[in-house]
Write a protein that holds these residues in place. Structure first.
Motif, mmCIF file in Angstrom:
data_model
loop_
_atom_site.group_PDB
_atom_site.id
_atom_site.type_symbol
_atom_site.label_atom_id
_atom_site.label_comp_id
_atom_site.label_asym_id
_atom_site.label_seq_id
_atom_site.Cartn_x
_atom_site.Cartn_y
_atom_site.Cartn_z
ATOM 1 N N ALA A 34 -3.008 6.930 6.093
ATOM 2 C CA ALA A 34 -3.983 7.821 5.467
ATOM 3 C C ALA A 34 -4.536 8.861 6.437
ATOM 4 O O ALA A 34 -5.170 9.813 6.018
ATOM 5 N N THR A 38 -2.032 8.627 -3.079
ATOM 6 C CA THR A 38 -2.795 7.804 -2.123
ATOM 7 C C THR A 38 -3.751 8.692 -1.350
ATOM 8 O O THR A 38 -3.491 9.865 -1.110
ATOM 9 N N GLN A 46 -8.152 4.516 1.697
ATOM 10 C CA GLN A 46 -8.501 3.422 0.784
ATOM 11 C C GLN A 46 -9.936 2.931 0.994
ATOM 12 O O GLN A 46 -10.400 2.052 0.283
ATOM 13 N N CYS A 88 -11.389 0.936 3.051
ATOM 14 C CA CYS A 88 -11.348 -0.525 3.080
ATOM 15 C C CYS A 88 -12.696 -1.133 3.478
ATOM 16 O O CYS A 88 -13.454 -0.544 4.252
ATOM 17 N N CYS A 137 -3.847 1.928 10.748
ATOM 18 C CA CYS A 137 -3.949 2.095 9.292
ATOM 19 C C CYS A 137 -2.600 1.842 8.624
ATOM 20 O O CYS A 137 -1.631 2.545 8.887
ATOM 21 N N LEU A 184 -3.598 -1.847 -2.999
ATOM 22 C CA LEU A 184 -2.391 -1.738 -2.185
ATOM 23 C C LEU A 184 -2.431 -2.722 -1.015
ATOM 24 O O LEU A 184 -3.453 -2.836 -0.337
ATOM 25 N N LEU A 208 4.182 2.766 3.742
ATOM 26 C CA LEU A 208 4.461 3.703 2.658
ATOM 27 C C LEU A 208 5.536 4.664 3.157
ATOM 28 O O LEU A 208 5.559 5.003 4.326
ATOM 29 N N TYR A 230 -1.884 2.353 5.569
ATOM 30 C CA TYR A 230 -1.704 3.252 4.436
ATOM 31 C C TYR A 230 -1.311 4.664 4.861
ATOM 32 O O TYR A 230 -1.253 5.553 4.025
#
Lengths: 437, 325
Positions: free
Chosen positions: B188, B140, B143, B145, B184, B286, A375, B186
């Motif tokens: 995050a 975001t 997530q 997961c 990760c 995603l 991202l 993402y």
């Protein structure tokens, strides 16, 4: 008889001269500065580094990978070359093992420096989980350290016994210590057989462990999804690079010790010639892996890899990236092809170029990847888009390098740099010495 | 000599085994006998009691036969911070078509978790599929997961996956290696690079808040230097049957929170059947190809604004360091 005595006298460890004392003082000053910097880091937190949420690993991790890489040389010279009966490398085994021990110790310490909570290190032993590559790394590095320590100690037993006698004759107190360390070595056929067997077993054992050490270290990266790290090639790529870095380190240290300790006779030019040829082979293998690692992803040019590769080939990291490839890995191959390039002094400089390049190579592997997450990086401080080590990070990093050199220096002070017993046997001096006794 | 030794050992083992078996069988028999004896000794008292069975029949039993039973404590029904709320599976749906980057979610999250610097756990990205398409906003967060890459690499089990779907962090255990952050995909996770400056925010909550002990189900309360933080899906709210802060703060109803087992999600005002919503609006997750199996679903940004405004550069507003400028 005289020849044998001369040999022992030449190879026995020597006290530091003025140069040696200055050298140690220099190292200690750097280490003290690094300790102060680390104290800053402990109290203020990792905020004193330039690492942030995106560039979450930096120079500490790349420095750690460098140390692990250099440590592999111990297994190459004292195991691979010994098992393949390469006689020319015998005088180098001790130096290689000393380098290996110093770097693997510093690898362990460097990884602790990177931890946000070093006070919780014990959690790894209490809560450790088998799924985590970090736990594998801890296991493998400690195993490697242990086997390396044995591999340096066992061949020293006969040497310690020789030194015990040598210092006794010289009336030095050190005799007592060497005597204790020699574990009552008498050189009887039975002892020799046990020693020979143990060393051979260790030499075989250390090869898979050494490969595991650096392969697991590469997995710290390749077990993630990140572009630039997400590679099935990483294990052999790291191992190949490790041998390059370690050989360069041994070339430099051998050159220095040879002149400081007057060992030209025992570490002849021929050794550099052979090391040069070895380095050519290792560099070529490493270049081959680099082609696989960079050109094939570039050929496919997936959207994930594109940005990362662009920054390496043409972007912020381009100068560093191409300098490392051309100056540190391709140029040495060209120089070392010529016999004149394999003379000791040119070899020293080549070793320096390769070693420095190897250090930066790890930096290029570790840091740019993190700046290209899946991202986009948005809405954060501008500084978070870049990473370059702060003064604190540099000081600590130089401190770890100085510590490795200090460990090497101390070991060199007390251990015979060139194995005495083996050299004597090689020159058939033992028999004559025994006869005349 | 050696053979003999082996023989005698085998014999000893043999005898030992036999003896053990006999003792075991014997003791079982004895307890059976004893229980029979005690059962016979109780006499009928004459008093009877009426009881109702589980299928609704009334029965009469002698009161001497009635014994009080300890309330069954089903371990599956007890809340455990590492196991999660029993028989739940929390999911989130984010409707990108509704997001206008109002940033209320970020604000609510930051204040609820005392996030004081710019490392917000909830980020709203300005996204584009390609050069030709119009931009859209994409919030975001973690997530959560089902195959979390972060949990896999954690060396000390500090970050863990609960049965109710949440991925949480035990900040008292984290060693700060940041491997989870590297793992990760993402982005995050955030790190407490320095001593977190939460005193002002917490002082407003009163003296009690200042001494709150770190717990995995209330991330950031307090944050701990040298450890990793991230969105926790607000289990402290879920436990009270409330929605996570970002969900209730959103003025546009972007966030839907719910339970996959109940197949329903709600943003506080509207409630949808999860499976139908995802099917009708072509929900996706995603980086599905990575196999991380996120618990957060996205509904595509249909009807997106062509005159997309770069909008509020609210990050500066949220950042206390810049407020003073």
């Amino acid at each position: 008889m005289q020849k044998y005595d001369q040999l022992v006298k030449d190879l026995a460890p020597k006290k530091f001269g003025i140069k040696g004392t200055i050298w140690i003082a220099f190292l200690v000053i750097i280490i003290l500065a690094a300790l102060y910097a680390y104290y800053q880091q402990l109290t203020k937190g990792l905020i004193v580094t330039d690492m942030r949420d995106y560039a979450l690993w930096g120079v500490y991790i790349s420095n750690f990978v460098f140390f692990v890489a250099v440590s592999l040389i111990g297994s190459l010279i004292s195991a691979v070359l010994t098992i393949s009966k390469q006689k020319w490398s015998i005088p180098l085994t001790r130096i290689a093992e000393i380098v290996a021990i110093a770097s693997i110790i510093m690898a362990g310490l460097t990884i602790i420096i990177d931890m946000g909570r070093p006070d919780r290190l014990w959690h790894i032993f209490v809560y450790g989980r088998a799924q985590s590559p970090i736990v594998w790394d801890v296991l493998v590095i400690s195993t490697y350290l242990f086997i390396s320590a044995l591999l340096i100690y066992y061949p020293l037993l006969p040497d310690f016994a020789i030194l015990k006698k040598y210092y006794k004759d010289a009336g030095s107190k050190e005799s007592k210590w060497y005597g204790k360390l020699s574990l009552n070595w008498t050189g009887s056929p039975k002892q020799k057989e046990i020693l020979h067997k143990s060393i051979r077993t260790l030499a075989v054992l250390i090869i898979p462990v050494a490969f595991a050490v650096h392969t697991v270290t590469s997995w710290l990266f390749s077990t993630t999804y990140r572009p630039g790290w997400d590679s099935t090639n990483f294990g052999p790529y790291f191992v190949a690079g490790a041998f390059v870095a370690g050989t360069a380190a041994v070339i430099m240290i051998t050159y220095v010790l040879r002149s400081t300790h007057n060992l030209k006779e025992y570490l002849p030019d021929e050794i550099f010639d052979k090391l040069g040829k070895l380095l050519v082979l290792l560099c070529l293998i490493y270049i081959y892996f680099n082609i696989n690692e960079y050109l094939i992803p570039a050929y496919k040019n997936t959207s994930e890899e594109k940005e990362h590769l662009y920054s390496l080939f043409f972007g912020n990291y381009a100068i560093l990236f191409w300098s490392v490839i051309f100056i540190s890995f391709i140029f040495p191959v060209i120089v070392l092809i010529f016999p004149k390039g394999r003379k000791p002094l040119p070899m020293f400089f080549i070793g320096f170029i390769v070693l420095v390049g190897s250090w930066w190579k790890r930096y290029i592997i570790v840091t740019p990847t993190l700046l290209h997450p899946f991202l986009p990086i948005q809405d954060v401080d501008k500084a978070w888009h870049q990473y370059f080590p702060t003064v604190v990070e540099w000081t600590i990093t130089f401190g770890t390098l100085a510590s490795a050199l200090l460990i090497i220096t101390i070991l060199v002070r007390y251990l015979p740099i060139v194995p005495i017993q083996e050299t004597a046997e090689e020159n058939n001096l033992i028999e004559t010495a025994k006869k005349s006794e | 000599m050696e053979n003999k030794k082996g023989d005698s050992r085998r014999k000893f083992l043999d005898n030992g085994l036999k003896l053990g078996l006999i003792t075991a069988i014997g003791s079982i028999g004895l307890t059976k006998l004893a229980s029979n004896l005690t059962a016979q000794s109780t006499e009928k008292s004459g008093d009877t009691m009426q009881l109702m069975t589980t299928d609704g029949k009334l029965i009469e039993v002698d009161s001497s036969q009635v014994e009080e039973v300890v309330h069954s404590t089903n371990p599956d029904k007890v809340y455990n911070v590492r196991e999660g709320l029993p028989n739940r599976k929390f999911v989130m749906v984010i409707d990108l078509a509704r997001c206008k980057n109002a940033q209320k979610c970020v604000k609510a999250c930051n204040s609820a978790h005392y996030i004081t610097t710019h490392n917000a756990w909830l980020k709203v990205y300005d996204m584009k599929e390609s050069e030709e398409t119009a931009s859209y906003w994409m919030p975001t967060l973690c997530q959560h997961c089902d195959h979390p890459a972060c949990v896999k690499v954690c060396p000390v089990d500090a970050t863990f996956k609960r049965r109710d779907g949440l991925v949480l962090i035990d900040n008292e255990r984290c060693i700060g290696c940041r491997f989870c952050m590297a793992a990760c995909p993402y982005s995050a996770r955030v790190f407490n690079w320095s001593e977190p400056d939460q005193i002002v925010a917490m002082a407003e909550m009163g003296e009690e808040a200042m001494h709150h002990e770190s717990t995995p189900d209330y991330a950031g309360f307090p944050s701990i230097k040298g450890t990793v933080d991230k969105c926790d899906f607000c289990p402290h709210m879920i436990k009270e049957e409330k929605l996570p802060h970002c969900v209730s703060a959103c003025p546009n109803g972007v966030y839907f929170f719910g339970d996959a087992y109940e197949d329903s999600v709600t943003n506080g005002e509207e409630t949808f059947q999860l499976s139908k919503l995802l099917k009708d609006k072509a929900g996706y997750r995603l980086m599905e190809s990575l196999g991380t199996e996120p618990s957060v679903y996205y509904l595509p940004p249909v009807d997106r604004m062509v005159d997309f405004e770069k909008g509020l550069d609210i990050y500066h507003e949220l950042n206390p360091e810049n407020k003073s400028h």
